[in-house]
Design an enzyme around this catalytic site. Sequence first.
Site, PDB file in Angstrom:
ATOM      1  N   ARG A 171      21.267  24.290  -7.307  1.00 45.56           N
ATOM      2  CA  ARG A 171      22.300  23.615  -6.515  1.00 45.56           C
ATOM      3  C   ARG A 171      23.156  24.629  -5.762  1.00 45.56           C
ATOM      4  O   ARG A 171      23.522  24.419  -4.608  1.00 45.56           O
ATOM      5  CB  ARG A 171      23.158  22.721  -7.416  1.00 45.56           C
ATOM      6  N   LYS A 190      35.824  18.894  -6.370  1.00 46.84           N
ATOM      7  CA  LYS A 190      35.938  17.845  -5.345  1.00 46.84           C
ATOM      8  C   LYS A 190      36.244  16.481  -5.967  1.00 46.84           C
ATOM      9  O   LYS A 190      37.124  15.763  -5.495  1.00 46.84           O
ATOM     10  CB  LYS A 190      34.628  17.731  -4.533  1.00 46.84           C
ATOM     11  N   ARG A 212      26.545  17.542   3.886  1.00 48.62           N
ATOM     12  CA  ARG A 212      26.031  18.682   3.131  1.00 48.62           C
ATOM     13  C   ARG A 212      25.076  19.530   3.964  1.00 48.62           C
ATOM     14  O   ARG A 212      24.561  20.519   3.465  1.00 48.62           O
ATOM     15  CB  ARG A 212      25.284  18.161   1.915  1.00 48.62           C
ATOM     16  N   ARG A 227      31.321  20.909 -18.016  1.00 50.71           N
ATOM     17  CA  ARG A 227      31.136  19.492 -17.694  1.00 50.71           C
ATOM     18  C   ARG A 227      29.846  18.964 -18.321  1.00 50.71           C
ATOM     19  O   ARG A 227      29.782  17.818 -18.758  1.00 50.71           O
ATOM     20  CB  ARG A 227      31.088  19.317 -16.168  1.00 50.71           C
ATOM     21  N   ARG A 236      25.569  15.112 -17.447  1.00 51.89           N
ATOM     22  CA  ARG A 236      24.867  14.806 -16.203  1.00 51.89           C
ATOM     23  C   ARG A 236      23.525  15.537 -16.164  1.00 51.89           C
ATOM     24  O   ARG A 236      23.451  16.706 -16.517  1.00 51.89           O
ATOM     25  CB  ARG A 236      25.743  15.248 -15.028  1.00 51.89           C
TER      26      ARG A 236
HETATM   27  P1  ADP Z   1      27.883  18.492  -7.024  1.00 46.03           P
HETATM   28  O1  ADP Z   1      28.631  18.698  -5.764  1.00 46.03           O
HETATM   29  O2  ADP Z   1      28.710  18.748  -8.244  1.00 46.03           O
HETATM   30  O3  ADP Z   1      26.571  19.230  -7.058  1.00 46.03           O
HETATM   31  P2  ADP Z   1      27.289  15.683  -6.290  1.00 46.03           P
HETATM   32  O4  ADP Z   1      27.525  14.576  -7.225  1.00 46.03           O
HETATM   33  O5  ADP Z   1      28.103  15.742  -5.047  1.00 46.03           O
HETATM   34  O6  ADP Z   1      27.470  16.983  -7.175  1.00 46.03           O
HETATM   35  O7  ADP Z   1      25.743  15.701  -5.843  1.00 46.03           O
HETATM   36  C1  ADP Z   1      24.704  15.684  -6.792  1.00 46.03           C
HETATM   37  C2  ADP Z   1      23.328  15.701  -6.095  1.00 46.03           C
HETATM   38  O8  ADP Z   1      23.207  14.554  -5.232  1.00 46.03           O
HETATM   39  C3  ADP Z   1      23.038  16.886  -5.192  1.00 46.03           C
HETATM   40  O9  ADP Z   1      22.571  18.012  -5.906  1.00 46.03           O
HETATM   41  C4  ADP Z   1      21.968  16.281  -4.254  1.00 46.03           C
HETATM   42  O10 ADP Z   1      20.708  16.219  -4.885  1.00 46.03           O
HETATM   43  C5  ADP Z   1      22.437  14.864  -4.062  1.00 46.03           C
HETATM   44  N1  ADP Z   1      23.318  14.708  -2.873  1.00 46.03           N
HETATM   45  C6  ADP Z   1      24.634  14.344  -2.898  1.00 46.03           C
HETATM   46  N2  ADP Z   1      25.136  14.290  -1.654  1.00 46.03           N
HETATM   47  C7  ADP Z   1      24.128  14.627  -0.810  1.00 46.03           C
HETATM   48  C8  ADP Z   1      24.014  14.779   0.601  1.00 46.03           C
HETATM   49  N3  ADP Z   1      25.067  14.564   1.425  1.00 46.03           N
HETATM   50  N4  ADP Z   1      22.818  15.147   1.128  1.00 46.03           N
HETATM   51  C9  ADP Z   1      21.774  15.360   0.344  1.00 46.03           C
HETATM   52  N5  ADP Z   1      21.797  15.251  -1.007  1.00 46.03           N
HETATM   53  C10 ADP Z   1      22.957  14.900  -1.585  1.00 46.03           C
END
Ligand code: ADP
Length: 185
Positions: free
Chosen positions: A143, A14, A87, A126, A132
């Site tokens: 996740r 993404k 999400r 990554r 990270r």
């Molecule tokens: P990835 O999609 O690679 O897991 P992101 O950077 O999009 O990484 O998200 C990392 C973390 O941030 C998620 O595991 C969650 O804890 C939090 N997070 C991000 N977006 C949301 C959301 N819309 N609702 C709830 N938690 C979120």
Amino acid sequence: MKNIVIFGAPGAGKGTQSDFIVEHYGLTHVSTGDLLRKEIADQTELGKRIKSIMDAGQLVSDDIVIEMMDKAIANDTKGMLFDGFPRTVAQAEVLDKLLAKYGRELTCMVQLEVPKDELMRRLLERAKIQGRADDNEATINNRLQEYNSKTKPVADYYAAQGKQKLIDGLGTIEDIAARIRQAIG
Ligand code: ADP
């Protein structure tokens, strides 16, 4: 004005594809993950509350991200690419309401499809490069579980609205970018 959601499992690409989409369509990129990580890096009150949740690979509460999104949409004039949001189905319902509140509508949802073993491979790769906090095997498994139980139903929400664009997320970055441009039009 386009307002687009980019959707897919952790590691689906993404972030990478978001760069191409915002450039091509002149959109504002808003990534909830980036916004939340910034709160943690800045050691804000919110950052302190969410650090352990994110480190464990769980979703932070809907209220927190919804408030962030409301502000982001209020401040935007160009049209937006939503990355990492919605999400949950509850977040998807709120996004429709928020867009309506600002006189907008979602154009489409672009869903990157990548098999699970490839997701794991990319995330571990990554981890070596970016370091990270949530890119380790135990947290990645959490996740992916959160994705399967809470986030995947969001795809059906957009399919029911006729707004889901399914994209094969395997291949070169440029090939995938071209598929996305063709799907969005
Ligand atoms: P990835 O999609 O690679 O897991 P992101 O950077 O999009 O990484 O998200 C990392 C973390 O941030 C998620 O595991 C969650 O804890 C939090 N997070 C991000 N977006 C949301 C959301 N819309 N609702 C709830 N938690 C979120």
